[in-house]
Design a protein around this motif. Structure first.
Motif, short mmCIF file in Angstrom:
data_model
loop_
_atom_site.label_atom_id
_atom_site.label_comp_id
_atom_site.label_asym_id
_atom_site.label_seq_id
_atom_site.Cartn_x
_atom_site.Cartn_y
_atom_site.Cartn_z
N LEU A 253 58.02 42.63 34.30
CA LEU A 253 57.74 42.22 35.67
C LEU A 253 59.02 42.35 36.48
O LEU A 253 60.09 41.91 36.04
CB LEU A 253 57.24 40.78 35.70
N GLN B 270 55.13 38.36 40.92
CA GLN B 270 54.35 38.59 39.70
C GLN B 270 54.49 37.42 38.74
O GLN B 270 53.51 36.94 38.17
CB GLN B 270 54.79 39.88 39.00
N ARG C 191 45.45 40.05 34.26
CA ARG C 191 45.60 41.42 34.75
C ARG C 191 45.36 41.50 36.25
O ARG C 191 46.09 42.15 36.97
CB ARG C 191 44.62 42.37 34.02
N LEU D 243 48.34 39.96 38.14
CA LEU D 243 49.50 40.86 38.13
C LEU D 243 49.28 42.05 39.06
O LEU D 243 50.19 42.46 39.77
CB LEU D 243 49.79 41.34 36.70
N SER E 30 51.59 42.63 42.56
CA SER E 30 52.55 43.74 42.53
C SER E 30 52.44 44.64 43.75
O SER E 30 53.22 45.57 43.90
CB SER E 30 52.36 44.56 41.25
#
Length: 189
Positions: free
Chosen positions: A87, A92, A181, A184, A188
């Motif tokens: 990361l 994140q 998931r 993240l 991002s």
């Protein structure tokens, strides 16, 4: 017979299903390349090497002294790293706050640290499938298992037979992975 060394309190959180992720920056003895999740399957080795109480949320764990040579270590859980990534934004890391017990201050200090092959402003995360061993594996602690390193070879027989039982059922595990998931991915951008 590789083991991943992690604080006892984090091993307990993984073993109870409170969390399915681990963060790692690296230790003093990681070598020039720095840390990586180079192993997919590994035992969880509970360590008491660093003070943990003020670096995790919730009830403070009992403060135990570091293992002494000859003390009996019990390994009770096995992990599979289903995926790992680095990361590179604090957003994140912060997005995963509900999925672990570390304090923000602890993770921020690791995230901001640079050295041993890791750049400032980064941290590794892995999503794990944790299994309870049918019977704990015990062995005497040796000095070679100490120090600030993530991976250690356990002094066990290679042909050891173990039975594994998932800590979290398949449906919950799949839902957790999907949630993490998605978080993240969203953080991002």
């Amino acid at each position: 017979m590789i083991a991943f060394k992690e604080w006892q309190v984090i091993c307990d959180a993984l073993a109870s299903g409170k969390q399915s992720i681990i963060f790692r920056k690296g230790g003093i003895h990681e070598g020039r390349e720095g840390f990586s999740f180079k192993e997919e399957n590994f035992f969880l080795f509970p360590t008491r090497f660093h003070a943990q109480g003020d670096q995790v949320r919730g009830e403070a764990p009992p403060i135990l002294p570091e293992w002494e040579p000859g003390e009996t270590v019990e390994i009770t859980h096995f992990a599979t790293a289903e995926w790992a990534e680095t990361l590179t934004t604090w957003d994140q890391v912060a997005a995963l706050g509900d999925y672990h017990i570390w304090t923000d201050e602890c993770l921020k200090a690791r995230f901001d640290w640079s050295g041993k092959g890791m750049a400032e402003g980064s941290i590794h995360v892995a999503f794990l499938r944790i299994h309870r061993l049918d019977e704990p594996i015990s062995f005497p602690y040796e000095k070679g298992l100490g120090g600030c390193r993530s991976w250690v070879e356990l002094p066990l027989e290679e042909d050891l037979e173990i039975a594994l039982h998932p800590v979290v059922d398949d449906d919950k595990h799949a839902a957790l992975e999907s949630e993490i998931r998605d978080l993240l991915s969203a953080s991002s951008t």
